[in-house]
Design a protein around this motif. Sequence first.
Motif, PDB file in Angstrom:
ATOM      1  N   ILE A  33       0.852  -1.201   0.000  1.00 20.16           N
ATOM      2  CA  ILE A  33       0.000   0.000   0.000  1.00 20.16           C
ATOM      3  C   ILE A  33       0.883   1.245   0.000  1.00 20.16           C
ATOM      4  CG2 ILE A  33      -1.777   1.233   1.301  1.00 20.16           C
ATOM      5  CD1 ILE A  33      -2.420  -1.591   2.568  1.00 20.16           C
ATOM      6  N   LYS A  34       0.708   2.060  -1.041  1.00 18.84           N
ATOM      7  CA  LYS A  34       1.541   3.271  -1.147  1.00 18.84           C
ATOM      8  C   LYS A  34       0.791   4.465  -0.563  1.00 18.84           C
ATOM      9  CE  LYS A  34       4.259   2.025  -5.151  1.00 18.84           C
ATOM     10  NZ  LYS A  34       4.651   2.404  -6.506  1.00 18.84           N
ATOM     11  N   ILE A  35       1.410   5.062   0.435  1.00 16.35           N
ATOM     12  CA  ILE A  35       0.766   6.187   1.128  1.00 16.35           C
ATOM     13  C   ILE A  35       1.549   7.467   0.878  1.00 16.35           C
ATOM     14  CG2 ILE A  35       0.094   7.069   3.401  1.00 16.35           C
ATOM     15  CD1 ILE A  35      -1.190   4.564   3.603  1.00 16.35           C
ATOM     16  N   GLY A  36       0.853   8.498   0.455  1.00 18.28           N
ATOM     17  CA  GLY A  36       1.490   9.809   0.252  1.00 18.28           C
ATOM     18  C   GLY A  36       1.277  10.696   1.465  1.00 18.28           C
ATOM     19  N   ILE A  37       2.346  11.336   1.897  1.00 19.53           N
ATOM     20  CA  ILE A  37       2.257  12.286   3.016  1.00 19.53           C
ATOM     21  C   ILE A  37       2.512  13.671   2.429  1.00 19.53           C
ATOM     22  CG2 ILE A  37       3.158  12.862   5.327  1.00 19.53           C
ATOM     23  CD1 ILE A  37       2.298   9.954   5.197  1.00 19.53           C
ATOM     24  N   PRO A  38       1.499  14.525   2.337  1.00 18.10           N
ATOM     25  CA  PRO A  38       1.736  15.844   1.731  1.00 18.10           C
ATOM     26  C   PRO A  38       2.689  16.688   2.592  1.00 18.10           C
ATOM     27  CG  PRO A  38      -0.624  15.399   1.975  1.00 18.10           C
ATOM     28  CD  PRO A  38       0.102  14.352   2.762  1.00 18.10           C
ATOM     29  N   ALA A  39       3.783  17.106   1.975  1.00 15.29           N
ATOM     30  CA  ALA A  39       4.787  17.890   2.714  1.00 15.29           C
ATOM     31  C   ALA A  39       4.127  19.131   3.316  1.00 15.29           C
ATOM     32  CB  ALA A  39       5.905  18.291   1.770  1.00 15.29           C
ATOM     33  N   GLU A  40       3.208  19.729   2.551  1.00 10.66           N
ATOM     34  CA  GLU A  40       2.573  20.985   2.999  1.00 10.66           C
ATOM     35  C   GLU A  40       1.655  20.793   4.202  1.00 10.66           C
ATOM     36  OE1 GLU A  40       2.418  19.697  -0.014  1.00 10.66           O
ATOM     37  OE2 GLU A  40       3.250  21.104  -1.473  1.00 10.66           O
ATOM     38  N   MET A  41       1.226  19.546   4.480  1.00 14.43           N
ATOM     39  CA  MET A  41       0.251  19.332   5.555  1.00 14.43           C
ATOM     40  C   MET A  41       0.868  18.552   6.706  1.00 14.43           C
ATOM     41  SD  MET A  41      -2.836  18.073   3.187  1.00 14.43           S
ATOM     42  CE  MET A  41      -4.390  18.449   3.906  1.00 14.43           C
ATOM     43  N   SER A  42       2.168  18.404   6.678  1.00  8.88           N
ATOM     44  CA  SER A  42       2.751  17.436   7.571  1.00  8.88           C
ATOM     45  C   SER A  42       3.152  17.923   8.948  1.00  8.88           C
ATOM     46  CB  SER A  42       3.936  16.811   6.894  1.00  8.88           C
ATOM     47  OG  SER A  42       3.760  15.461   6.904  1.00  8.88           O
ATOM     48  N   PHE A  43       4.088  18.814   9.006  1.00  4.67           N
ATOM     49  CA  PHE A  43       4.617  19.152  10.338  1.00  4.67           C
ATOM     50  C   PHE A  43       4.480  20.617  10.717  1.00  4.67           C
ATOM     51  CE2 PHE A  43       6.479  15.063   9.495  1.00  4.67           C
ATOM     52  CZ  PHE A  43       6.233  14.419  10.697  1.00  4.67           C
ATOM     53  N   ASP A  44       4.455  21.484   9.708  1.00  8.20           N
ATOM     54  CA  ASP A  44       4.436  22.912  10.022  1.00  8.20           C
ATOM     55  C   ASP A  44       3.191  23.256  10.824  1.00  8.20           C
ATOM     56  OD1 ASP A  44       6.711  23.290   8.774  1.00  8.20           O
ATOM     57  OD2 ASP A  44       5.893  24.296   6.988  1.00  8.20           O
ATOM     58  N   GLY A  45       3.376  23.958  11.890  1.00  5.03           N
ATOM     59  CA  GLY A  45       2.223  24.468  12.627  1.00  5.03           C
ATOM     60  C   GLY A  45       1.500  23.443  13.478  1.00  5.03           C
ATOM     61  N   LEU A  46       2.035  22.238  13.594  1.00  2.85           N
ATOM     62  CA  LEU A  46       1.362  21.260  14.462  1.00  2.85           C
ATOM     63  C   LEU A  46       1.776  21.496  15.908  1.00  2.85           C
ATOM     64  CD1 LEU A  46       1.653  17.804  12.604  1.00  2.85           C
ATOM     65  CD2 LEU A  46      -0.161  19.508  12.464  1.00  2.85           C
ATOM     66  N   GLU A  47       0.788  21.452  16.791  1.00  2.11           N
ATOM     67  CA  GLU A  47       1.062  21.580  18.231  1.00  2.11           C
ATOM     68  C   GLU A  47       1.813  20.319  18.688  1.00  2.11           C
ATOM     69  OE1 GLU A  47      -2.187  21.326  21.147  1.00  2.11           O
ATOM     70  OE2 GLU A  47      -2.202  23.514  21.023  1.00  2.11           O
ATOM     71  N   ASN A  48       2.597  20.438  19.758  1.00  5.09           N
ATOM     72  CA  ASN A  48       3.472  19.331  20.162  1.00  5.09           C
ATOM     73  C   ASN A  48       2.784  17.984  20.352  1.00  5.09           C
ATOM     74  OD1 ASN A  48       5.772  20.667  19.917  1.00  5.09           O
ATOM     75  ND2 ASN A  48       5.909  21.318  22.077  1.00  5.09           N
ATOM     76  N   ASP A  49       1.622  17.974  21.040  1.00 11.77           N
ATOM     77  CA  ASP A  49       0.926  16.697  21.285  1.00 11.77           C
ATOM     78  C   ASP A  49       0.562  16.010  19.982  1.00 11.77           C
ATOM     79  OD1 ASP A  49       0.966  17.147  23.977  1.00 11.77           O
ATOM     80  OD2 ASP A  49      -0.991  18.135  23.996  1.00 11.77           O
ATOM     81  N   VAL A  50       0.109  16.814  19.026  1.00 14.97           N
ATOM     82  CA  VAL A  50      -0.312  16.260  17.734  1.00 14.97           C
ATOM     83  C   VAL A  50       0.923  15.764  16.973  1.00 14.97           C
ATOM     84  CG1 VAL A  50      -1.491  16.771  15.549  1.00 14.97           C
ATOM     85  CG2 VAL A  50      -2.281  17.845  17.657  1.00 14.97           C
ATOM     86  N   LYS A  51       1.976  16.590  17.005  1.00 13.53           N
ATOM     87  CA  LYS A  51       3.206  16.246  16.281  1.00 13.53           C
ATOM     88  C   LYS A  51       3.773  14.910  16.776  1.00 13.53           C
ATOM     89  CE  LYS A  51       6.016  19.767  15.020  1.00 13.53           C
ATOM     90  NZ  LYS A  51       6.991  20.812  15.268  1.00 13.53           N
ATOM     91  N   GLU A  52       3.739  14.756  18.092  1.00 16.64           N
ATOM     92  CA  GLU A  52       4.307  13.549  18.695  1.00 16.64           C
ATOM     93  C   GLU A  52       3.559  12.289  18.248  1.00 16.64           C
ATOM     94  OE1 GLU A  52       4.442  12.162  23.119  1.00 16.64           O
ATOM     95  OE2 GLU A  52       5.137  14.252  22.947  1.00 16.64           O
ATOM     96  N   LYS A  53       2.233  12.325  18.330  1.00 16.91           N
ATOM     97  CA  LYS A  53       1.411  11.166  17.937  1.00 16.91           C
ATOM     98  C   LYS A  53       1.584  10.886  16.444  1.00 16.91           C
ATOM     99  CE  LYS A  53      -1.540  10.050  21.359  1.00 16.91           C
ATOM    100  NZ  LYS A  53      -1.222   8.990  22.177  1.00 16.91           N
ATOM    101  N   TRP A  54       1.625  11.935  15.667  1.00 10.04           N
ATOM    102  CA  TRP A  54       1.740  11.825  14.214  1.00 10.04           C
ATOM    103  C   TRP A  54       3.088  11.192  13.843  1.00 10.04           C
ATOM    104  CZ3 TRP A  54      -0.188  11.250   9.741  1.00 10.04           C
ATOM    105  CH2 TRP A  54       0.345  11.808   8.587  1.00 10.04           C
TER     106      TRP A  54
END
Length: 490
Positions: A266-287
């Motif tokens: 299964i090929k999964i795309g992770i959009p660079a623009e939606m990935s890490f910028d601006g994520l709060e720490n709790d969300v970033k960690e789980k992600w």
Amino acid sequence: MLRKLSLKYNIFTSIALTNLESNSVGSLAATSYALKDNIVTRDAPTTCSSKILANYVSPFESTVSRLLAEEGSQLVGKTNMDEFGMGNSSLNSHFGPTLNPLYEQKSDIVDLKEKEFWIRGEKITQDITFQKQDAGSYLHRKYLVPEVKLDYKIDPEMRIVGGSSGGSAAAVAADLVDYAIGTDTGGSVRLPSCYTSIFGFKPSYGRISRWGLIPYAQSLDTVGIMSKNIKLVRKVFSILDKHDTSDPTSISEEKRIYDDKVDSIIKIGIPAEMSFDGLENDVKEKWSKLLKRLQKLPNFELFLISLPSLSKSLPAYYTLVTSEASSNLARYDGIRYGYRTGEYTSLEPEFAKTRSEGFGAEVKRRIILGSYSLSSYGYNSHFMNATNVRSKLIQEFNSIFKGPHMLNKHRNPNGIDFILCPTATSLPPLVSQYQKITPVESYMNDILTVPFSLAGLPVINIPLGRSIGFQLAGQLGHDYKVLKLAQMMD
Ligand code: GLN
């Protein structure tokens, strides 16, 4: 229990009081559900959580509620929402905010007078049981509608539930129903599902009939399904997934894809623009943890992808939805139906006073924004620009998916099968915090959800811990594949 929790978190705009003959036939027999209050039913009010429709009862039934009733599912009540679907907090309701049941609300917020009902615009103060009547009649259920009371005491520690389908999400999260129906124009099923840690599925545009859904922005409006149980989401979807001649944008039977097979890799795309910028720490960690876990699985391949138009999708979305909304809401003039002002002088038109009293602040703001974009000043610079961004974004999505599009046979053998990204950038804010932000700051909360809506793609929120979730999206029409993978990842 249902009444008590509903009052505490202000979940329902009306509740079915009678013990409905529980229907033992049908594939959804013994299930109960809640319906967002912008979907019409003949025997309960449909308010869109707006004063302008506060006592409105529809003369016809929506396709969604009809199909669910035919399968024996029991409607428990209609749910509170941001007025006309405009918002992402469920604070913009004429009936007061819905709160997030994952957080303890210490005081009851609505003082309800036990025996007052609103049926077809009439206030009924005694206990009346409606008999099931002859064919064509609709008053066979009894609904309890909370009194409007605006002086809520909200615990300062309370967090927003998200919106606009906040009541539907809360009903599921508080275990009051097995599943709920919401609507999603730019994220309204996914964001509250994320904040309440449940599944929230927005199907491809046109897959579930919009007949009976009161329009907000009809080129994006979709009906969605929310539950803690992914198998039930799929089951309900399979019942609602039907062509409907009453909805001109309903996909024809031959274009619907029922295949749910996913490839062995299964090929999964992770959009660079939606990935890490601006994520709060709790969300970033789980992600990050999720990505690391997937990287280790032999049947998953992750790719960083880029969709340049993503950065313009939020302003494009708000230009388009406000334009459509300003046109749609022109029908509320107090003449044909809905609220009408009590007093007016001949110096101003009656409909102007009706509208200024009947609509809330956010709805008025959007009517003004939309009217500007559609005016001769804004049309080319705003509306047409937004339309172009939307077309470009659709092309960009299309070019990265492997599978053929529902409406076109183009294949990209090197493409990806699914897209994965967070649903929200942060945990749900405190109600008190959210009340202080500007409207534009509140629109920013939709940044991760609106791109999939602009392209009409099927996408689901998958819960990932308390008030955190991620979105799994697929190619247009590949709804069953998205549901299958969500089930595999559960
Ligand atoms: N928050 C977005 C808006 O206000 C999305 C709402 C929705 O999906 N109904 O437009």
